[in-house]
Enzyme design. Structure first.
Site, PDB file in Angstrom:
ATOM      1  CG  ASN A  49     -10.897 -39.232 -19.884  1.00 51.66           C
ATOM      2  OD1 ASN A  49      -9.963 -38.514 -20.233  1.00 51.66           O
ATOM      3  ND2 ASN A  49     -10.743 -40.525 -19.674  1.00 51.66           N
ATOM      4  CD  GLU A  75      -9.536 -34.890 -19.160  1.00 55.71           C
ATOM      5  OE1 GLU A  75      -8.427 -35.320 -19.513  1.00 55.71           O
ATOM      6  OE2 GLU A  75     -10.080 -35.226 -18.092  1.00 55.71           O
ATOM      7  CG  ASP A 188     -11.640 -32.813 -12.536  1.00 52.22           C
ATOM      8  OD1 ASP A 188     -11.287 -32.858 -11.343  1.00 52.22           O
ATOM      9  OD2 ASP A 188     -11.118 -33.520 -13.421  1.00 52.22           O
ATOM     10  CG  ASN A 190      -7.675 -32.976 -11.400  1.00 47.79           C
ATOM     11  OD1 ASN A 190      -7.780 -34.201 -11.339  1.00 47.79           O
ATOM     12  ND2 ASN A 190      -7.711 -32.315 -12.544  1.00 47.79           N
ATOM     13  CG  HIS A 285     -14.253 -37.523 -13.869  1.00 47.56           C
ATOM     14  ND1 HIS A 285     -13.900 -36.687 -12.827  1.00 47.56           N
ATOM     15  CD2 HIS A 285     -13.108 -37.721 -14.590  1.00 47.56           C
ATOM     16  CE1 HIS A 285     -12.621 -36.394 -12.919  1.00 47.56           C
ATOM     17  NE2 HIS A 285     -12.119 -37.000 -13.977  1.00 47.56           N
TER      18      HIS A 285
END
Length: 297
Positions: A49, A75, A188, A190, A285
């Protein structure tokens, strides 16, 4: 090693920056410690992130203690020259990145002690390659992918983009299954697959990340031969990798398991340890680690 773009259009700075990352990790401090005759393979995947934010929170200090062979990051939220050198661990890792054209958005990376024979940036789809969602490192007996699936939670438009991504990435995953080498797909996704993978499953049945079509997509991949490595080793409930920043979700462990290591059956059978690290908070995360009884060549 060979690096190539696997898409139908050229983004010159990505090619140049990735090559720079290949030959100049640590900016002059080239000290690659490739492990020889090592019979275990430790792979970590994490959505940071924002890699700069994660480093500010000490991610690189934790990583230095992990003795990891390969680290997959999603990310990044950074351009290639904005990715902190600290994550190279003073030249321990070769670094390969795929950054979005849009600044401060998406992006993924692979850090690896052993130099790959080939690195592929992007998977050949113009829409999603512009968003920096795919890095593939190819070794003699293994392929490792760092992949970042789109989120559909912000709007119906983004949910439709997510469905398009699921459709087009399937072709690449099919190619990986046919390659013949072992494959570990880290990222990830999602998507929480089953009720055990999300705390409040009843309240999320109509929400992005737990929609029937998304969950079926995971089921279909597993039926085709992919293995959910974490679940092979850890069948317990309440084992999550992402928590909302709202309220006290992380403290109360109201989370989702949306970060995965998917692999082909042979290497999945060698997985012997796994862990979700929650003691420190580098991101919304948590890092997911798997140790394989595997000799990377």
């Amino acid at each position: 090693g060979v690096l190539r773009k696997n898409n139908r259009f050229e983004i010159l700075f990505l090619r140049v920056r990735s090559l720079e990352a290949d030959i100049s990790p640590g900016r002059g401090k080239i000290r690659h410690s490739e492990k020889t005759d090592r019979q275990v393979l430790k792979i970590i995947t994490i959505n940071t992130n924002g890699i700069r934010s994660a480093v500010n929170k000490g991610f690189h200090l934790w990583l230095a203690k992990q003795d990891a062979d390969i680290v997959c990051i999603q990310e990044l939220k950074a351009q290639p020259d904005e990715v902190p050198d600290e994550i190279n661990l003073d030249g321990t890792f070769y670094r390969y990145v795929h950054c979005a054209e849009k600044k401060g958005y998406s992006g993924c990376a692979i850090l690896t002690r052993k130099k790959p024979d080939e690195v592929i940036i992007g998977f050949g789809n113009e829409e999603f390659d512009r968003e920096g969602r795919y890095v593939e490192a190819r070794f003699n007996n293994l392929i490792v992918v760092s992949i970042y699936f789109p989120s559909g939670s912000s709007s119906e438009e983004r949910q439709q983009a997510k469905f398009r991504f699921l459709d087009v990435i399937k072709g690449r995953l099919d190619e990986l299954l046919r390659d013949g080498r072992d494959v570990v797909l880290c990222g990830d996704f999602n998507i929480a697959h089953k009720e055990i993978d999300i705390k409040n499953w009843k309240g999320n049945l109509k929400n992005s990340g737990f929609l029937p079509e998304e969950r079926q997509w995971i089921t279909d991949r597993l039926r085709e031969g992919w293995q959910d490595v974490f679940r092979r080793l850890d069948p317990r409930p309440d084992r999550f990798t992402w928590w909302s920043n709202r309220g006290r979700a992380r403290i109360n462990n109201v989370g989702w398991r949306i970060d995965y290591q998917f692999s082909t059956p042979a290497i999945a059978s060698t997985a012997k340890e796994t862990d979700i690290y929650r003691d420190e908070r580098f991101s919304d995360h948590a890092p997911l680690t798997v140790v394989y009884d595997f000799n990377l060549q």
